[in-house]
Motif scaffolding. Structure first.
Motif, short mmCIF file in Angstrom:
data_model
loop_
_atom_site.label_atom_id
_atom_site.label_comp_id
_atom_site.label_asym_id
_atom_site.label_seq_id
_atom_site.Cartn_x
_atom_site.Cartn_y
_atom_site.Cartn_z
N LYS A 13 -12.48 -3.59 7.45
CA LYS A 13 -12.78 -2.72 8.41
C LYS A 13 -14.24 -1.38 7.60
O LYS A 13 -14.08 -0.13 7.70
CB LYS A 13 -11.36 -1.45 8.34
CG LYS A 13 -10.20 -1.93 9.14
CD LYS A 13 -8.74 -0.69 9.56
CE LYS A 13 -8.61 -1.91 9.65
NZ LYS A 13 -6.32 -1.76 9.89
N TYR B 100 -7.18 -4.31 0.40
CA TYR B 100 -7.77 -3.06 0.69
C TYR B 100 -8.22 -2.53 -0.73
O TYR B 100 -8.58 -2.88 -1.28
CB TYR B 100 -6.38 -2.18 0.49
CG TYR B 100 -5.52 -2.57 0.90
CD1 TYR B 100 -5.55 -2.59 2.65
CD2 TYR B 100 -4.38 -2.89 1.20
CE1 TYR B 100 -4.32 -2.62 3.19
CE2 TYR B 100 -3.11 -3.12 1.91
CZ TYR B 100 -3.07 -2.85 2.87
OH TYR B 100 -1.94 -3.58 3.64
N LYS C 74 0.96 -1.26 -0.86
CA LYS C 74 -0.05 -0.13 0.19
C LYS C 74 0.30 0.67 0.22
O LYS C 74 0.21 2.10 -0.86
CB LYS C 74 -1.12 -0.26 1.36
CG LYS C 74 -1.97 0.46 1.04
CD LYS C 74 -3.13 1.16 2.49
CE LYS C 74 -2.74 1.06 3.33
NZ LYS C 74 -4.21 0.23 4.16
C1 SIN Z 1 -3.57 -2.42 6.63
O1 SIN Z 1 -2.68 -2.95 5.89
O2 SIN Z 1 -3.71 -1.35 6.45
C2 SIN Z 1 -3.67 -2.66 8.21
C3 SIN Z 1 -4.05 -3.45 8.48
C4 SIN Z 1 -4.45 -3.98 10.46
O3 SIN Z 1 -4.99 -3.25 10.48
O4 SIN Z 1 -4.13 -5.60 10.56
#
Ligand code: SIN
Length: 330
Positions: free
Chosen positions: A96, A238, A43
């Motif tokens: 999320k 993501y 990312k």
């Molecule tokens: C992320 O990769 O953006 C965070 C992943 C996590 O919260 O474990």
């Protein structure tokens, strides 16, 4: 030309000059891109590539500002900040979004996807593409998926069979599916922001966590977790997301160019993710700080048997036909 006409023409010329100077001096549009991971991750690299491409292709018109490592917003705040116009782009993990849509919960179902090829096939297929728009009524548009990779479980004691996780505390992302997954093996899940995980592990406030090789490596979780079980039990990908308001307000030509730059940056980030899944795993092995435990087929099957009932629990919320489409992508 009489005197009055001359004054009028002069005023007109002056107006046109000032107006054109104002247009050419107009400040470029700023896109703030906030994320929580390190820059040397899929990312982080994707966000930096996006900035580079926009700088090249839209010089003077659009500026991208990237804020890594939760510098601007943590994952728990970024979507609220987007609604307020304080940030324009983010790429939270698919886990999320459950406050906004239940369909994306599909990506957290344990042992649903066999590998990243299956994840890619599902995301690019009709169901995956439909899900990009699943939060439109809530003011968010998914602009594309970005890979990180399959998740592993790290711990301060060896985990070979589900019974080894019984009574242990695991940090999870803010996802009810992930909570159910750990409860299914008798463990205690704790929803905590990514920025707190290292300290929670270091102070032994929790026993373990699940993440991809690149996150375990870049955030140094392997330095404070002596064991990592190679489970590949789920995916951590993501959704690159923006607000409907910001996106629809962009002039058409700018929106088209920004989207092209984003697609190219995502393709680059996906390449990085495939490379890092191998390279960062090896760096962890080389560090000798953490032992990687490989499961036998029989041990792995015990995890599958214990965790798979979670699918049934979320089937109505996610949609049976969506789950079937995901299974078919394997
Ligand atoms: C992320 O990769 O953006 C965070 C992943 C996590 O919260 O474990």
């Amino acid at each position: 030309m009489n005197k009055n006409k001359l004054v009028l023409v002069s005023l007109l010329v002056a107006f046109v000059f000032v107006a054109s100077a104002t247009v050419s001096l107009a400040a470029p549009l700023v896109i703030k891109f906030s994320h929580v991971v390190a820059e040397n991750t899929p990312k982080g690299q994707m966000a930096n590539k996006f900035k580079e491409l926009v700088d090249e292709r839209l010089a003077g018109k659009v500026v991208v500002e990237v804020f890594p490592n939760s510098q601007l917003f943590g994952d728990n705040k970024v979507l609220e900040a987007m609604a307020l116009g304080d940030v324009q782009l983010a790429a939270p993990s698919l886990s999320k979004f459950e406050k906004y849509t239940s369909s994306l919960q599909i990506f957290d179902l344990p042992f649903l996807f066999k590998n990243m090829d299956a994840v890619e096939k599902f995301q690019q297929g009709p169901v995956g593409q439909k899900m990009l728009m699943s939060m439109k009524k809530k003011g968010l548009i998914g602009l594309g998926y970005l890979h990180n990779g399959m998740k592993q479980i790290s711990s301060n004691s060896p985990l070979r069979v589900p019974a080894d996780a019984d009574g242990k505390k695991f940090r999870i992302m803010t996802s009810d599916v992930l909570a159910a997954q750990y409860e299914a093996v008798g463990a205690m899940p704790l929803k905590k922001p990514f920025s707190e995980v290292f300290t929670l592990l270091q102070t032994k406030a929790i026993d373990g966590q699940e993440n991809t090789w690149s996150n375990i490596y870049s955030k140094k979780f392997y330095e404070v977790q002596p064991f990592i079980t190679e489970t590949d039990h789920g995916v951590l990908d993501y959704l690159v997301v923006t607000s409907v308001e910001f996106w629809m307000d962009l002039p058409d030509d700018i929106r088209t160019e920004v989207k092209k730059a984003l697609d190219d940056a995502i393709a680059f980030g996906n390449k990085v993710s495939a490379e890092k899944a191998i390279a960062d795993r090896q760096l962890i092995i080389d560090s000798k700080r953490s032992e990687i435990l490989t499961l036998t087929d029989a041990e792995r099957q015990l995890w599958v048997d214990a965790m798979k009932p979670v699918w049934k629990k979320f089937e109505d919320a996610i949609g049976k036909e969506y789950i079937e489409a995901a299974v078919a992508s394997n």
